[in-house]
Enzyme design. Structure first.
Site, PDB file in Angstrom:
ATOM      1  N   HIS A  11      16.339 -40.060 -19.190  1.00 44.13           N
ATOM      2  CA  HIS A  11      15.272 -41.305 -19.039  1.00 44.13           C
ATOM      3  C   HIS A  11      14.151 -41.221 -19.664  1.00 44.13           C
ATOM      4  O   HIS A  11      13.496 -40.345 -20.079  1.00 44.13           O
ATOM      5  CB  HIS A  11      14.718 -41.127 -17.415  1.00 44.13           C
ATOM      6  CG  HIS A  11      14.224 -42.220 -16.867  1.00 44.13           C
ATOM      7  ND1 HIS A  11      12.885 -41.961 -16.112  1.00 44.13           N
ATOM      8  CD2 HIS A  11      14.429 -43.478 -16.737  1.00 44.13           C
ATOM      9  CE1 HIS A  11      12.277 -42.997 -15.996  1.00 44.13           C
ATOM     10  NE2 HIS A  11      13.244 -44.146 -16.271  1.00 44.13           N
ATOM     11  N   HIS A  53       6.873 -48.153 -22.175  1.00 38.77           N
ATOM     12  CA  HIS A  53       7.145 -48.668 -20.891  1.00 38.77           C
ATOM     13  C   HIS A  53       6.030 -49.461 -20.212  1.00 38.77           C
ATOM     14  O   HIS A  53       6.278 -50.458 -19.582  1.00 38.77           O
ATOM     15  CB  HIS A  53       7.195 -47.509 -19.930  1.00 38.77           C
ATOM     16  CG  HIS A  53       7.679 -47.967 -18.634  1.00 38.77           C
ATOM     17  ND1 HIS A  53       6.686 -48.006 -17.583  1.00 38.77           N
ATOM     18  CD2 HIS A  53       8.848 -47.895 -18.015  1.00 38.77           C
ATOM     19  CE1 HIS A  53       7.272 -48.379 -16.390  1.00 38.77           C
ATOM     20  NE2 HIS A  53       8.563 -48.296 -16.547  1.00 38.77           N
TER      21      HIS A  53
END
Length: 247
Positions: A11, A53
């Protein structure tokens, strides 16, 4: 075309073991034996796709302000943790190709920049992944972004991201010509899994950080999980099993 889909996907690059969305994280995942990494792509003020992100810089870098309002000249000088730079999308692709990694490229547009981000990522992806042995998997929560990716890069597989899977999820996937369903592990129902299995659609769950949770999901029929715990799920120390998407 067959897209390799390992059970474990690192991730945001290196999970909790490296600064997120950095080249160091991708290198670490490869060194630990992972065959797939996930990372997020957003646009700078100059329209350059880069790994990030959040819409703002404070959490993951030593910068301040909005990514979409910050120039390349500033962004690429920032410290993204441990002395790592914020990498451009092209740099991340080159590294993934070097290590033959499957990259789950999440289009992560800042609010109001869905179209621009999707167009830039789709167009660059066609060029950067040309003739790659392992093609990428483009995903997004933004259905608009996935529509654009479908139209501009139809040869690159797509996955649809949901937090909570809606009742009409299969119709959405079919419309977008997507090949995978991505969703939060919590709340995933047996009904969704049964429908996915009947239609031969792999289900990928985020973010799974315990062996107990991962084992339960795999027994229920989930194909792959995104994890921050690279230390737990490194292939040489876990029950790693490679799977494949048909097609």
């Amino acid at each position: 075309m067959r897209l390799p889909l390992p059970r474990w996907i690192a991730h945001r690059g290196g999970g909790s073991l490296a600064p997120e969305n950095t080249l160091a994280g991708i290198r670490l995942a490869a060194r630990l034996g992972f065959a797939a990494v996930e990372f997020d792509v957003m646009l700078s003020a100059d329209g350059t796709p880069l790994l990030m992100h959040d819409e703002t810089l404070e959490r993951t870098t030593n910068g301040q302000g909005h990514v979409s309002a910050t120039s390349d000249a500033v962004l690429f000088r920032l410290d993204a943790g441990g002395g790592e730079r914020v990498p451009g999308y092209a740099e991340a692709v080159a590294l993934c190709r070097q290590y033959d990694l499957l990259a789950n490229v999440e289009i992560k547009p800042a609010a109001g920049f869905e179209r621009e981000t999707a167009e830039a990522v789709a167009r660059q992806s066609v060029k950067l992944w040309q003739d790659a042995r392992v093609p990428p998997l483009i995903s997004s929560f933004s259905l608009e972004a996935l529509e654009i990716a479908r139209d501009l890069a139809p040869q690159i597989p797509r996955g649809v991201l949901f937090e909570q899977v809606p009742d009409d999820w299969l119709a959405v996937l079919l419309r977008l010509q997507a090949v995978t369903l991505h969703c939060a592990a919590e709340g995933l129902t047996d009904a969704v899994l049964a429908e996915a299995r009947a239609n031969e659609i792999p289900v990928l769950c985020y973010t799974v950080n315990s062996e107990t949770s991962a084992g339960a999901l795999f027994r229920r029929g989930v194909s792959a999980v995104f994890t921050d715990r690279l230390d737990l799920f490194a292939p040489e120390t876990s029950a790693y099993k490679g799977l494949h998407l048909g097609g």
